[in-house]
Enzyme design. Structure first.
Site, PDB file in Angstrom:
ATOM      1  N   TYR A  41      35.036  14.230  63.337  1.00 20.77           N
ATOM      2  CA  TYR A  41      35.480  15.702  62.833  1.00 20.77           C
ATOM      3  C   TYR A  41      34.860  17.008  63.371  1.00 20.77           C
ATOM      4  O   TYR A  41      33.495  16.720  63.848  1.00 20.77           O
ATOM      5  CB  TYR A  41      35.647  15.514  61.314  1.00 20.77           C
ATOM      6  CG  TYR A  41      34.166  15.616  60.703  1.00 20.77           C
ATOM      7  CD1 TYR A  41      33.818  16.863  60.035  1.00 20.77           C
ATOM      8  CD2 TYR A  41      33.338  14.503  60.668  1.00 20.77           C
ATOM      9  CE1 TYR A  41      32.746  17.044  59.560  1.00 20.77           C
ATOM     10  CE2 TYR A  41      32.153  14.902  59.994  1.00 20.77           C
ATOM     11  CZ  TYR A  41      31.615  16.161  59.588  1.00 20.77           C
ATOM     12  OH  TYR A  41      30.529  16.014  58.791  1.00 20.77           O
ATOM     13  N   ARG A  60      31.308  20.079  71.634  1.00 15.59           N
ATOM     14  CA  ARG A  60      30.749  18.956  70.678  1.00 15.59           C
ATOM     15  C   ARG A  60      31.617  17.872  70.241  1.00 15.59           C
ATOM     16  O   ARG A  60      31.390  16.568  70.180  1.00 15.59           O
ATOM     17  CB  ARG A  60      30.196  19.713  69.387  1.00 15.59           C
ATOM     18  CG  ARG A  60      29.258  18.655  68.410  1.00 15.59           C
ATOM     19  CD  ARG A  60      28.628  19.062  67.289  1.00 15.59           C
ATOM     20  NE  ARG A  60      29.495  19.973  66.466  1.00 15.59           N
ATOM     21  CZ  ARG A  60      28.906  20.470  65.304  1.00 15.59           C
ATOM     22  NH1 ARG A  60      27.687  20.793  65.086  1.00 15.59           N
ATOM     23  NH2 ARG A  60      29.891  21.164  64.428  1.00 15.59           N
ATOM     24  N   ARG A 112      43.601  -4.900  60.563  1.00 12.80           N
ATOM     25  CA  ARG A 112      42.057  -4.535  60.482  1.00 12.80           C
ATOM     26  C   ARG A 112      41.242  -5.547  61.299  1.00 12.80           C
ATOM     27  O   ARG A 112      41.533  -6.830  61.125  1.00 12.80           O
ATOM     28  CB  ARG A 112      41.514  -4.684  59.051  1.00 12.80           C
ATOM     29  CG  ARG A 112      40.265  -4.532  58.496  1.00 12.80           C
ATOM     30  CD  ARG A 112      39.746  -4.722  57.365  1.00 12.80           C
ATOM     31  NE  ARG A 112      38.426  -4.274  56.782  1.00 12.80           N
ATOM     32  CZ  ARG A 112      37.205  -4.810  56.988  1.00 12.80           C
ATOM     33  NH1 ARG A 112      37.456  -6.016  57.850  1.00 12.80           N
ATOM     34  NH2 ARG A 112      36.133  -4.452  56.910  1.00 12.80           N
ATOM     35  N   HIS A 114      37.109  -5.661  63.436  1.00 13.94           N
ATOM     36  CA  HIS A 114      35.946  -4.902  63.908  1.00 13.94           C
ATOM     37  C   HIS A 114      36.235  -4.389  65.018  1.00 13.94           C
ATOM     38  O   HIS A 114      35.763  -3.427  65.778  1.00 13.94           O
ATOM     39  CB  HIS A 114      34.788  -5.673  63.422  1.00 13.94           C
ATOM     40  CG  HIS A 114      34.363  -5.589  62.105  1.00 13.94           C
ATOM     41  ND1 HIS A 114      34.883  -6.582  60.940  1.00 13.94           N
ATOM     42  CD2 HIS A 114      33.442  -5.092  61.200  1.00 13.94           C
ATOM     43  CE1 HIS A 114      34.523  -6.402  59.910  1.00 13.94           C
ATOM     44  NE2 HIS A 114      33.427  -5.601  60.174  1.00 13.94           N
ATOM     45  N   LYS A 159      29.131  13.527  65.492  1.00 11.01           N
ATOM     46  CA  LYS A 159      29.763  14.094  63.999  1.00 11.01           C
ATOM     47  C   LYS A 159      30.759  13.191  63.808  1.00 11.01           C
ATOM     48  O   LYS A 159      32.001  13.398  63.796  1.00 11.01           O
ATOM     49  CB  LYS A 159      30.168  15.556  64.489  1.00 11.01           C
ATOM     50  CG  LYS A 159      30.575  16.285  63.197  1.00 11.01           C
ATOM     51  CD  LYS A 159      30.673  17.743  63.400  1.00 11.01           C
ATOM     52  CE  LYS A 159      31.011  18.501  62.006  1.00 11.01           C
ATOM     53  NZ  LYS A 159      29.771  18.597  61.089  1.00 11.01           N
ATOM     54  N   GLU A 191      16.803  17.077  59.524  1.00  9.97           N
ATOM     55  CA  GLU A 191      17.569  18.202  59.140  1.00  9.97           C
ATOM     56  C   GLU A 191      17.927  18.013  57.736  1.00  9.97           C
ATOM     57  O   GLU A 191      17.360  17.223  57.070  1.00  9.97           O
ATOM     58  CB  GLU A 191      18.796  18.029  60.180  1.00  9.97           C
ATOM     59  CG  GLU A 191      19.684  16.583  60.184  1.00  9.97           C
ATOM     60  CD  GLU A 191      20.703  16.682  61.205  1.00  9.97           C
ATOM     61  OE1 GLU A 191      21.251  17.797  61.611  1.00  9.97           O
ATOM     62  OE2 GLU A 191      21.079  15.531  61.548  1.00  9.97           O
ATOM     63  N   LEU A 215      22.171  16.379  64.118  1.00  8.94           N
ATOM     64  CA  LEU A 215      23.322  17.107  64.832  1.00  8.94           C
ATOM     65  C   LEU A 215      22.930  18.245  65.156  1.00  8.94           C
ATOM     66  O   LEU A 215      22.499  19.158  64.928  1.00  8.94           O
ATOM     67  CB  LEU A 215      24.549  17.023  63.501  1.00  8.94           C
ATOM     68  CG  LEU A 215      25.579  17.363  64.165  1.00  8.94           C
ATOM     69  CD1 LEU A 215      26.509  16.542  64.973  1.00  8.94           C
ATOM     70  CD2 LEU A 215      26.725  18.168  63.003  1.00  8.94           C
TER      71      LEU A 215
END
Length: 295
Positions: A41, A60, A112, A114, A159, A191, A215
């Site tokens: 995101y 990014r 579903r 993995h 991110k 951070e 990040l």
């Protein structure tokens, strides 16, 4: 004043090629973002309809997508998502004042498992906007923080949606009456849960280097360049846990926090207990940059 993102179910959002009211947006229960947190995101700042530092955000987002191996479909790209964000600002009458643009891409919906879904599974793309009220009171008087162990995974430079350690640390800070948590890994400050930390130690402005443990914040990058213009040297040497008591100024940076002074850490004053001179100077130059915001 506490910052807030104001959302209305009637607001128009973008989901997988369609513009529709937020209340009508639906994502499959088998979406990998829902079952695995398998996605990335970005959050952009909009001021009077103009987006701040889009080039850095696009780069990014591209890096995050590449890092977890999500390939966009068709003509989709970070630049196109920015254009969609601009359209949403218009649709939701957010061309004056402050707002945020949220972009999320997951690996898509499938049975579903993995391992990655079958080739041709389209990513899920969601984009929304919201009115934003800055943290003006904390910017003026300063905020408080706590120290907290950094137990996140080894690719914090991407991110991703996997934010559970951040959520738990942020909740701990809230329960202790603090705004943010300063994360510590292997004896050094990395951070915050949603911000980058800077501190003045023995007169030197210090922050963690941009590696896989943090990040690479957009405001962090902008501020680094602004500091250089002011001939303020930024030492990208992590602040050691043993040096925290020597920090005379402390501040955080982020898309929605700008430069925010931290005047109390673990219930103890930082320096004089008031925002420092360098912090104030960097606040001013960033505010000037935001005031002249362009794409």
């Amino acid at each position: 004043m506490i910052a807030s993102a104001e959302r209305d179910p009637k607001d128009i959002v973008y989901l997988d090629g369609s513009f529709l009211p937020r209340a009508e947006a639906r994502v499959s229960v088998e979406d990998r973002g829902f079952v695995f947190g398998d996605g990335v995101y970005e959050v952009l700042r909009a001021i009077n309809g103009r987006l701040f530092a889009t080039r850095f955000h696009n780069q990014r987002l591209e890096r995050s997508l590449d890092g977890i191996r999500i390939a966009l479909s068709g003509d989709d790209s970070p630049a196109r998502f920015v254009d969609i964000g601009r359209q949403l600002l218009k649709e939701n009458k957010l061309l004056s004042g402050e707002a945020t643009v949220y972009m999320q891409v997951t690996r898509g919906a499938t049975t579903r498992a993995h391992n990655f879904p079958p080739p041709g599974t389209a990513p899920t793309v969601y984009i929304s906007v919201a009115r934003f009220t800055p943290y003006s009171e904390f910017a003026e008087t300063g905020a408080s923080a706590i120290t907290h162990p950094d137990v996140r995974w080894g690719r914090c430079d991407l991110k991703t949606l996997n934010l559970l350690p951040n959520v738990l640390a942020s909740q701990t800070a809230k329960e202790r009456g603090a705004f943010e948590a300063m994360l510590i890994r292997d004896g050094v400050v990395t951070e915050g849960t949603r911000t980058n930390f800077f501190g003045v130690v023995n007169g030197s402005l210090r922050t963690h280097p941009s590696d896989n443990h943090i990040l690479p914040g957009i405001t962090r990058a902008v501020l680094r360049d602004l500091a250089r213009e002011l001939r303020v040297e930024l030492d990208e040497t992590p602040i050691k846990e043993s040096e925290i008591a020597k920090v005379s100024e402390l501040f955080i940076t982020g898309t929605t926090t700008d430069v925010m002074p931290i005047v109390k850490l673990d219930d103890k004053p930082v320096g004089t207990g008031k925002p420092g001179e360098l912090t104030r100077k960097l606040q001013r130059v960033l505010a000037e940059s935001l005031a002249s915001v362009g794409d």
